[in-house]
Design an enzyme around this catalytic site. Structure first.
Site: not given
Length: 794
Positions: A165, A378, A382
């Site tokens: 990410d 995080d 996600d």
């Protein structure tokens, strides 16, 4: 829902991952669980409860977690075949000994059956994986890597592609000021003499003063940067927020506009050369904020979510490990490509403008290509992708939902923890494989020994007690090998993971070879102890001889060293050397039979002199010293080899030779020795080829003797020699009956340790008719009682 009145900036990072708030006006849609930052608005709810975006994210996470197949450990796979196979082998071993083994067959069969089950106990197989994982997860915690369980630790070493990410993982997840560009920088000297010259610090001070107290993340970033520079921020004289545009304010008499280009157009301010600069900043993934002072464009402040200092190094290490590295983000493509370029991710592996549900789908698409995929993130957005991936890795500084959906959590925000986790997983899995190999190999090597494959050569079965000790050694080796993980340290470079330093590899192989040598030594030692201690109860040797062989039939040569001119009444030493005819090697490990490795019966040609003595190992030979009267003697030497009794028969002359035959007549009258009278009860007639039972009865002072004790592991030792010394048997009595074939077989049976008496029986079969002398030997109060009888066989 949909905004019907009012405007604001909304932080939608939980959904899109984009840290910059999105401006909202009437008609725009807003999503539950996103955060309103600056203004106020009224909106009409269009989805509630299970239909909201947050509820859909939760459902995606639950579905992904529920569909993930557990990793099947290698130990489980081995055990699923190994345990049934061992049970089958043990059963076949029992049947084999029961059908083809020597008497007592059941005893042999049961002993071998138990030894196989014990030596093959899969304790080490059961310990191989959990001990390594226990130590590995502990080392991970010490390094700031929290591993949810063994499956996660095992799965990390299989990862082929890793999806990162962007916001909060590669970047810091918080906007900061990156550039301050003044009009003077773009056109030096153009404003000379006009009084319109502002330094970078002055622009920052004025902009921060205008944003003082703002809740907008961009404004907060400007204020924080000004304070870090130690600038004094006075209160604004006037302030007005312009929704979707920016703000206008008056500070120290200076009119200030701070916002996007549309704000400048509304106030008829030409950005001039600053427009091109703002375009360049936007292309670099930054958000440009124009500043106009007193109706003139004065500069641009760029705000961006910056890349973490360690991200590029971590991604380079992942590339070095041979992993495909992808970046996944909800940001626009332009910003995503700019960040990817900074950290070394190829443009074709950048997935931008992806919503939460699509993130999970992107991960699934990589899995469909046959790749083992890890996802690092995080945020709440996600979580579905983390749960869908084969391995989910959460940044510990992120959202709790992401941490809950992950398999591994990095306590800090350092992306290099991913490299550490993969390195630790690979080292742990290498240890598990070593453990499984040693546990499996150790058992496989010793199973044939427990089955009795060495019995024909040594006459020894592996004692189940010693089999248990040997089996425990495999468990000890597995545990100690796992504990070596405690010395694991974080590799300084990916090359150390792929190709460990030569010193570490030497240490690794030295330990493994040392374990192999130690395991072999323990196995050999256990078998040797079995050969020495087998049947040690009451001093007996557990296995019975299958048959009686000559040395030649047993593949042996027995050499006797004796004085050529032995003198009567003088000490003489008889020394036997047992040699394997096949390879010429001397045997020095004869099995113990009734507390002694060798029994020597010495009988004179007239059958008057009798000795039962025991050569002991001295150097490479078995020797004994005795004294004999003058005469000719037959030496009957017995020992066990390959499960059979070997009988060596030699003649020895001491002093003057005597050829006088034995003048025997039947004599079953009671005999007295050492104050004990022994009577022998025999059948009325004894016939050759038929079993006959004899009973000794011992009395002292006309009272039954009831305090006999075992003599060399038997109630009585009985030696039988024919009148011409051609036929010989050595058997044993017990308080009961005992079967034995004279001159054709030797049996080793035990008896209770004592006290017992007055009756001791034995049973034997004479192969030929004629006269036989029988010596019975007993032990009472530490004294050996020897008495002779003569029996006639018809």
């Amino acid at each position: 829902g949909t905004i019907v009145e009012g405007s604001s900036a909304v932080d939608e990072s939980m959904l899109t991952g984009e840290s910059i708030p999105v401006e909202k006006r009437p008609g725009d849609s807003v999503i539950g669980a996103t955060i309103n930052k600056t203004g106020a608005f009224t909106f009409r709810a269009t989805k509630v409860g299970k239909d909201t975006a947050l509820a859909q994210i939760v459902q995606l996470v639950e579905q992904a977690q529920g569909s993930k197949a557990p990793i099947q450990r290698l130990a489980d796979q081995i055990s699923s075949y190994f345990v049934p196979a061992i049970l089958g082998i043990a059963l076949l071993t029992f049947v084999g000994w029961w059908i083809w083994g020597p008497d007592p067959r059941f005893t042999f069969a049961l002993q071998a059956f138990i030894a196989v089950l014990i030596i093959a106990c899969p304790c080490a197989l059961g310990l191989a994986t959990p001990t390594a994982i226990m130590v590995g997860t502990g080392k991970g915690a010490e390094s700031g890597i929290l591993i949810r369980g063994g499956e996660a630790l095992e799965g990390a070493h299989k990862v082929q592609a890793i999806v990162l990410d962007k916001t909060g993982t590669i970047t810091r997840g918080k906007p900061v000021v990156t550039d301050i560009i003044t009009r003077e920088q773009l056109a030096p000297g153009a404003d000379a003499g006009t009084g319109f010259t502002y330094s970078r610090d002055e622009l920052l001070r004025l902009a921060a003063t205008a944003e003082l107290g703002s809740e907008h993340p961009l404004g907060e970033a400007i204020v924080e940067h000004a304070r870090e520079q130690g600038l004094n921020l006075p209160a604004a004289e006037q302030f007005e927020a312009v929704p979707g545009r920016g703000i206008s304010a008056v500070i120290d008499g200076t009119a200030l506009l701070l916002g996007n280009e549309a704000l400048l157009r509304d106030w008829a301010v030409d950005p001039g050369a600053l427009r091109d600069q703002a375009t360049m900043l936007a292309q670099a993934g930054k958000t440009p904020i124009f500043i106009a002072l007193n109706g003139q464009a004065a500069g641009v402040i760029a705000v961006a979510d910056t890349v973490k200092a360690e991200s590029a190094e971590a991604i380079a290490s992942l590339h070095a490990l041979g992993l495909d590295v992808w970046m996944l983000t909800g940001d626009n493509t332009e910003v995503a490509n700019a960040i990817a370029k900074q950290v070394g991710i190829a443009p074709e592996r950048v997935l931008a403008e992806v919503l939460p549900g699509e993130k999970a789908a992107k991960v699934a698409a990589l899995q469909e290509q046959g790749k083992v995929v890890a996802m690092v993130g995080d945020g709440i957005n996600d979580a579905p992708a983390l749960a869908t991936a084969d391995l989910g890795i959460a940044i510990g500084t992120g959202a709790d939902v992401a941490v809950e959906a992950s398999d591994i959590t990095l306590v800090g925000g350092d992306l290099r923890g991913v490299v550490k986790g993969i390195a630790l997983s690979r080292r742990t899995m290498a240890t598990i494989r070593q453990n499984l190999f040693w546990a499996f190999a150790y058992n496989v090597i010793l199973i044939p020994v427990a089955m009795g494959v060495l019995y024909p050569f040594t006459g020894t079965l592996l004692n189940p007690i010693l089999a248990a000790a040997a089996m425990a050694m495999s468990s000890v080796s597995v545990v100690t090998n796992s504990l070596r993980l405690r010395s694991w340290t974080t590799p300084q470079h990916p090359e150390e993971i792929l190709h460990p330093p030569i010193g570490r590899r030497i240490a690794e192989w030295s330990y493994l070879l040392g374990i192999a040598v130690l395991a072999l030594a323990v196995g050999v030692g256990a078998f040797w102890l079995s050969s020495r201690a087998m049947g040690a109860t009451d001093g007996t040797h557990a296995p019975h001889a299958v048959s009686e062989l000559t040395p030649e039939q047993a593949g042996l040569r027995v050499d006797l060293a004796a004085p050529t001119n032995a003198a009567a009444g003088q000490p003489l030493t008889l020394s036997y050397t047992v040699i394997n005819s096949a390879d010429g090697k001397t045997l020095t490990n004869l099995p113990i039979d009734h507390e002694r490795p060798m029994h020597l019966i010495v009988v004179s040609s007239d059958l008057r002199e009798f000795q039962h003595i025991h050569p002991q190992l001295t150097g490479n030979a078995y020797a004994v010293t005795t004294t004999l009267p003058a005469g000719t003697y037959t030496l009957y030497n017995e020992f066990l080899h390959g499960g059979n009794t070997v009988l060596s028969q030699r003649t020895l002359t001491v002093g003057a030779a005597s050829a006088a035959p034995a003048g025997l007549t039947p004599d079953l009258s009671p005999q007295t020795a050492n104050g004990v009278t022994v009577a022998l009860k025999a059948p009325e007639q004894v016939h050759a080829g038929e079993a006959a039972t004899f009973t000794f009865t011992l009395t002292a002072n006309d009272q039954p003797v009831t305090d006999l004790t075992n003599y060399l592991g038997a109630a009585a030792h009985v030696a039988i020699v024919s009148a011409d010394s051609s036929r010989f048997a050595h058997t044993h009595g017990e308080p009961g009956s005992h079967t034995h074939t004279a001159a054709t077989a030797h049996e080793s049976t035990g008896a209770e340790a004592g006290p017992f008496g007055p009756n001791v029986s034995f049973q034997t079969t004479f192969t030929q008719p004629g006269l036989y002398k029988i010596w019975g030997q007993f032990q009472r109060n530490g004294t050996i009682i020897t008495v002779p009888f003569v029996v006639e066989v018809h």
